[in-house]
Design a protein around this motif. Structure first.
Motif, short mmCIF file in Angstrom:
data_model
loop_
_atom_site.label_atom_id
_atom_site.label_comp_id
_atom_site.label_asym_id
_atom_site.label_seq_id
_atom_site.Cartn_x
_atom_site.Cartn_y
_atom_site.Cartn_z
N ALA A 45 0.83 -1.21 0.00
CA ALA A 45 0.00 0.00 0.00
C ALA A 45 0.86 1.26 0.00
O ALA A 45 0.55 2.24 -0.69
N LEU A 46 1.96 1.25 0.74
CA LEU A 46 2.84 2.41 0.77
C LEU A 46 3.68 2.52 -0.50
O LEU A 46 4.02 3.62 -0.93
N VAL A 47 4.03 1.38 -1.10
CA VAL A 47 4.73 1.41 -2.38
C VAL A 47 3.85 2.03 -3.46
O VAL A 47 4.32 2.80 -4.31
N MET A 48 2.55 1.75 -3.42
CA MET A 48 1.62 2.33 -4.38
C MET A 48 1.58 3.86 -4.27
O MET A 48 1.34 4.56 -5.26
N ARG A 49 1.83 4.36 -3.07
CA ARG A 49 1.84 5.82 -2.87
C ARG A 49 3.15 6.45 -3.32
O ARG A 49 3.33 7.67 -3.24
N GLY A 50 4.09 5.64 -3.79
CA GLY A 50 5.35 6.16 -4.29
C GLY A 50 6.37 6.47 -3.22
O GLY A 50 7.35 7.18 -3.49
N LEU A 51 6.20 5.94 -1.99
CA LEU A 51 7.13 6.24 -0.91
C LEU A 51 8.40 5.39 -1.06
O LEU A 51 8.32 4.20 -1.36
N PRO A 52 9.57 5.98 -0.82
CA PRO A 52 10.80 5.18 -0.83
C PRO A 52 10.89 4.34 0.44
O PRO A 52 10.11 4.51 1.39
N ASN A 53 11.87 3.44 0.47
CA ASN A 53 12.00 2.50 1.59
C ASN A 53 12.21 3.22 2.92
O ASN A 53 11.72 2.78 3.96
N ARG A 54 12.95 4.31 2.91
CA ARG A 54 13.22 5.01 4.17
C ARG A 54 11.93 5.57 4.77
O ARG A 54 11.70 5.46 5.98
N GLN A 55 11.06 6.18 3.95
CA GLN A 55 9.81 6.72 4.48
C GLN A 55 8.86 5.60 4.89
O GLN A 55 8.11 5.74 5.87
N ILE A 56 8.88 4.49 4.14
CA ILE A 56 8.05 3.34 4.55
C ILE A 56 8.50 2.83 5.91
O ILE A 56 7.68 2.52 6.79
N ALA A 57 9.82 2.76 6.11
CA ALA A 57 10.34 2.30 7.40
C ALA A 57 9.93 3.23 8.52
O ALA A 57 9.58 2.78 9.63
N GLN A 58 9.92 4.54 8.29
CA GLN A 58 9.51 5.48 9.33
C GLN A 58 8.04 5.33 9.68
O GLN A 58 7.66 5.35 10.85
N GLN A 59 7.19 5.16 8.68
CA GLN A 59 5.76 5.05 8.94
C GLN A 59 5.39 3.73 9.61
O GLN A 59 4.45 3.68 10.42
N MET A 60 6.12 2.67 9.30
CA MET A 60 5.79 1.35 9.85
C MET A 60 6.65 1.02 11.07
O MET A 60 6.52 -0.08 11.62
N HIS A 61 7.55 1.96 11.46
CA HIS A 61 8.42 1.75 12.62
C HIS A 61 9.28 0.50 12.44
O HIS A 61 9.40 -0.34 13.34
N LEU A 62 9.86 0.39 11.27
CA LEU A 62 10.75 -0.73 10.95
C LEU A 62 12.10 -0.17 10.52
O LEU A 62 12.25 1.03 10.26
N SER A 63 13.08 -1.04 10.43
CA SER A 63 14.36 -0.63 9.88
C SER A 63 14.29 -0.64 8.36
O SER A 63 13.45 -1.33 7.75
N VAL A 64 15.18 0.12 7.74
CA VAL A 64 15.21 0.18 6.28
C VAL A 64 15.54 -1.19 5.69
O VAL A 64 14.98 -1.60 4.67
N ARG A 65 16.45 -1.92 6.35
CA ARG A 65 16.80 -3.25 5.87
C ARG A 65 15.59 -4.19 5.89
O ARG A 65 15.40 -4.98 4.96
N THR A 66 14.76 -4.09 6.93
CA THR A 66 13.57 -4.95 6.99
C THR A 66 12.62 -4.63 5.85
O THR A 66 12.04 -5.53 5.22
N VAL A 67 12.44 -3.34 5.56
CA VAL A 67 11.57 -2.96 4.45
C VAL A 67 12.13 -3.48 3.13
O VAL A 67 11.39 -3.98 2.27
N GLU A 68 13.43 -3.37 2.94
CA GLU A 68 14.05 -3.89 1.72
C GLU A 68 13.79 -5.38 1.58
O GLU A 68 13.50 -5.87 0.48
N ASN A 69 13.88 -6.11 2.69
CA ASN A 69 13.61 -7.56 2.64
C ASN A 69 12.16 -7.84 2.29
O ASN A 69 11.86 -8.77 1.53
N HIS A 70 11.24 -7.04 2.83
CA HIS A 70 9.82 -7.22 2.51
C HIS A 70 9.57 -6.98 1.03
O HIS A 70 8.87 -7.77 0.37
N VAL A 71 10.14 -5.89 0.47
CA VAL A 71 9.94 -5.59 -0.95
C VAL A 71 10.52 -6.70 -1.81
O VAL A 71 9.91 -7.13 -2.80
N ARG A 72 11.70 -7.19 -1.45
CA ARG A 72 12.33 -8.26 -2.20
C ARG A 72 11.48 -9.53 -2.15
O ARG A 72 11.30 -10.22 -3.17
#
Length: 803
Positions: free
Chosen positions: A749-776
């Protein structure tokens, strides 16, 4: 600049008047005290500036790539350090670089061998030696144009004098801007502006076919060994008969030139085959160097002792104990083998110190956490020191205990600890080496290590060999062994995966009895699940269902949601046999999210395979194809992989893509398959797919496919996931509910909004590496190539849902 000179004793800059002399090359001093001190030093320690121009009498072999790369490095740095393990040929390579520089650009150069510098040399003394060497070697008045081209100084064998010479080198480079410096050392200087170039052994021959002699001579190590053997024995030639043995010697010695030259000296009295056998039994046989060589080059052991003696006692102990590893090793395994009083962090720092001194190397054949390796030629010296210190039995026992603790941690996890297995996969050679050491005197631990090795082989795809070894160990081991439950469970799992239902049922009673005597409830559930699977493979569905009900009761009593979910997932196959497709789909959708978060990849793959079989039974070919693709991309385990590829082949057959189906069926080859025994109708459908593809496809196409034969697991995976049947089209699944978790849907849902991994991590309270793993993971599960494709897929799905 041409009139400047320095005192040969203290390094003081002399004035123009005091440097005036009828002999410009004469040695000059700033005072009589410096002259007397220099005289005393010469009497006591020999020449104050061991400057020499080396002329080599042997041929220079290979290193074409290294010379080209060093020429490029030389153009952009003032200080170039050739670093590498003992005997690798750093000095010879540096001398060749100097010679090429002299021939091409006529640079003035001098070579200064620091191996003869006495211990305890002070910084002031180092400054004096360097300045005197530059003045006498390059001349007080350089030839016209040399300042423009620059001057070259080679400092050879620097590893023992680094502390004293670091300030001297820095001062020299600051004072002489035109000077270019090349050094050789077993560790880097650690100075600003230094460029380190790693020198490794000569290229080694690969396994080949055809004309062995011409193939092997393409390897630099073979050509060097042949050259040196011919110098010792003029009648020596590389032939088809001895080429294989020569190649083995080059591999055993890691392509290190000094070791190869020492081995070639033995050709006077021994054949190549004898040299190879002696190297395996007596690594210290390399002790017949050239009589004019420096003492440390007279034998391989002396060359290594040159570095070993510079280590602190704790570092020497670590070096000795690391030699017990026969392959690459992790940092955790190294800490376990060392077992010193230091903390793990301190031990890791010592390992990196050995790495800097080129006594340990990084293993570049692995991804993930760093792994280390000791070259076999260096490891032989370490083993000798280990045995001389009478430490080998203690280190072996310590390492075996560590592996057994890791094995226990693996067994305690309800559905297995895949991370532990993945960490231990790289230790397979070390476990095998320990097994050979324990085979004769420690039956209990041998059984446990064999079980651990079998579990690793189960995941990497070498099950037949593991099952034979484990079956033999179970016959020989005591029935009261505390490790028997784990060994019997691994044996039944291997038999099931290989499709040997009869053998699995033969081993099952022993596994159940051993598990009942243990204290791990989860292990009993796992064993019963395997027993139920054995009954199912054998066609006894009533016994299989009864065993499954018992498993479900035990898992509920154990309180493990993962075990309970796995039992329900096994139940879906029985529902499929009864034609209750909707119930089977409902059970799988309930269990998949639970198992995905807590089970090992092979269990997740099994559920995906079951879900794909249900989809095929309901003629939902597109969904079946997606599920089988998800099964293939789940983890790195080989368990169930061929069953997933088989399901994808049947999906292609149902979709009238007969050529792709025939490719996959042929590529699987004769590998063991579990799915045809579990899912109704698959055997007949496989036969129909082969028959129809053979009738419809041109005979030349089917013949070419058959000629390619079975593929390796990696190539099989690439073929199964390839897009060559529908080029340019992306997989666009209509549903992702059964493959994506709720967290992954939030990320989409956040990828659809065009947010980069860093902003997704901030909104979901996750690390950037975790978000990268989710996207992968999302891209892998959905078969999409980029974030843009993920957003487009989600947008299409949303519009389809609204409509």
């Amino acid at each position: 600049m041409a009139d400047q000179a320095f005192c040969a004793s203290c390094g003081t800059l002399l004035s123009a008047q005091r440097t005036a002399s009828r002999n410009a090359a004469a040695t000059r001093y700033c005072s009589s005290a410096c002259r007397q001190r220099a005289y005393r030093d010469r009497v006591k320690n020999g020449p104050s500036h061991p400057t020499t121009r080396v002329i080599y009498l042997t041929s220079f072999v290979g290193r074409t790539r290294e010379l080209s790369e060093l020429a490029a490095h030389r153009a952009g740095t003032r200080m170039l350090t050739l670093v590498g393990p003992p005997g690798v040929g750093k000095s010879r390579l540096a001398a060749e670089v100097i010679a090429k520089e002299q021939n091409l650009s006529h640079r003035e150069s001098v070579i200064m061998d620091l191996s003869s510098v006495p211990d305890g040399c002070t910084t002031a003394r180092a400054v004096t030696m360097l300045r005197a060497s530059v003045r006498q070697g390059l001349g007080a008045a350089p030839r016209a144009g040399s300042q423009r081209r620059g001057q070259l100084l080679l400092l050879d064998n620097c590893e023992r004098v680094l502390p004293a010479f670091r300030p001297a080198v820095t001062s020299l480079l600051d004072d002489l801007p035109s000077l270019r410096l090349i050094t050789t050392s077993r560790e880097t200087w650690g100075l600003p502006g230094e460029t380190a170039y790693s020198v490794n052994g000569l290229s080694q021959p690969d396994i080949c076919s055809g004309d062995a002699v011409s193939w092997y001579l393409g390897a630099d190590s073979v050509r060097l060994f042949v050259h040196r053997c011919a110098a010792v024995s003029p009648d020596f030639q590389l032939t088809d008969c001895n080429a294989g043995d020569v190649a083995d010697i080059c591999r055993m010695l890691d392509g290190i030139p000094l070791a190869l030259e020492l081995a070639a000296q033995l050709i006077r009295a021994l054949s190549v085959r004898d040299i190879k056998e002696l190297l395996r039994e007596q690594p210290d046989i390399l002790s017949t160097g050239w009589r004019t060589a420096q003492p440390r080059h007279q034998s391989w052991a002396a060359s290594l002792r040159w570095s070993y003696d510079t280590l602190q006692p704790a570092q020497q102990a670590l070096f000795r104990r690391l030699s017990v590893f026969s392959g690459s090793f992790s940092g955790a395994a190294a800490v376990a083998a060392y077992g010193g009083r230091e903390s793990p962090d301190t031990t890791m720092r010592m390992i990196h110190n050995l790495l800097e001194k080129s006594l340990v190397t990084l293993d570049f054949d692995t991804s993930g956490p760093a792994r280390f390796r000791m070259l076999e030629s260096i490891r032989g010296f370490g083993l000798q020191e280990l045995r001389s210190a009478a430490e080998e039995p203690v280190v072996v026992r310590r390492l075996v205990d560590w592996f057994l603790r890791e094995h226990t941690r693996l067994l305690r996890a309800p559905l297995g600890a895949w991370e532990t297995v993945r960490e231990l996969r790289g230790e397979r050679h070390n476990i095998e080496s320990l097994l050979r050491r324990l085979a004769d005197h420690d039956e209990e631990r041998s059984l446990a290590l064999t079980a651990l090795l079998a579990m690793i082989d189960l995941h990497v795809g070498d099950a037949p060999r593991a099952l034979r070894a484990l079956h033999r160990s179970l016959r020989e081991a005591s029935t009261e062994s505390p490790h028997r439950a784990a060994a019997a469970e691994a044996a039944v799992a291997l038999a099931c995966w290989l499709g040997k239902a009869e053998l699995a049922l033969e081993l099952a009673p022993d596994a159940v009895r051993a598990a009942q005597h243990g204290d791990a409830e989860a292990q009993r559930v796992r064993v019963l699940l395997l027993v139920g699977l054995s009954y199912e493979m054998h066609g006894d569905r009533a016994s299989a269902l009864s065993t499954l009900v018992t498993c479900a009761d035990l898992s509920e009593r154990h309180g493990s949601s993962a075990l309970a979910a796995l039992c329900r997932a096994h139940l879906s196959r029985h529902l499929l046999h009864e034609g209750r497709y909707d119930d089977a789909v409902r059970v799988l959708r309930e269990t998949l999210p639970v198992v995905r978060t807590s089970a090992s990849p092979e269990h997740v793959r099994a559920i995906f395979n079951s879900a794909g079989a249900v989809a095929l039974a309901t003629d939902d070919v597109a969904r079946a194809s997606r599920l089988f693709r998800s099964a293939i991309t789940t983890g790195e385990s080989a368990v169930g992989l061929c069953d997933s590829v088989l399901g994808l082949a049947l999906s292609a057959y149902r979709d009238n893509r007969f050529q792709h189906a025939f490719k996959l069926l042929t590529a699987i080859g004769g590998r063991p398959l579990l799915a045809p025994r579990l899912f109704p109708g698959w055997r007949d459908e496989i036969a129909d797919a082969r028959s129809i593809a053979t009738r419809l496809l041109p005979s030349a196409v089917t013949e070419n496919i058959r000629r390619s034969g079975g593929l390796g697991l990696r190539d099989l995976t690439m073929l199964a996931l390839g897009r060559d049947e529908e080029p340019g089209q992306e997989a666009a699944p209509d549903e992702g509910d059964d493959v994506l978790s709720s967290r992954e849907w939030d990320v989409i849902a956040l990828v659809m909004r065009g947010l980069p991994n860093r902003q997704i991590a901030q909104q979901m309270h996750l690390s950037v590496r975790t978000v990268e793993n989710h996207v992968r993971n999302i891209r892998r599960l959905l078969g999409l190539r980029s974030r843009a494709h993920v957003a487009a897929w989600a947008a299409r799905r949303s519009s389809a849902t609204i409509s």
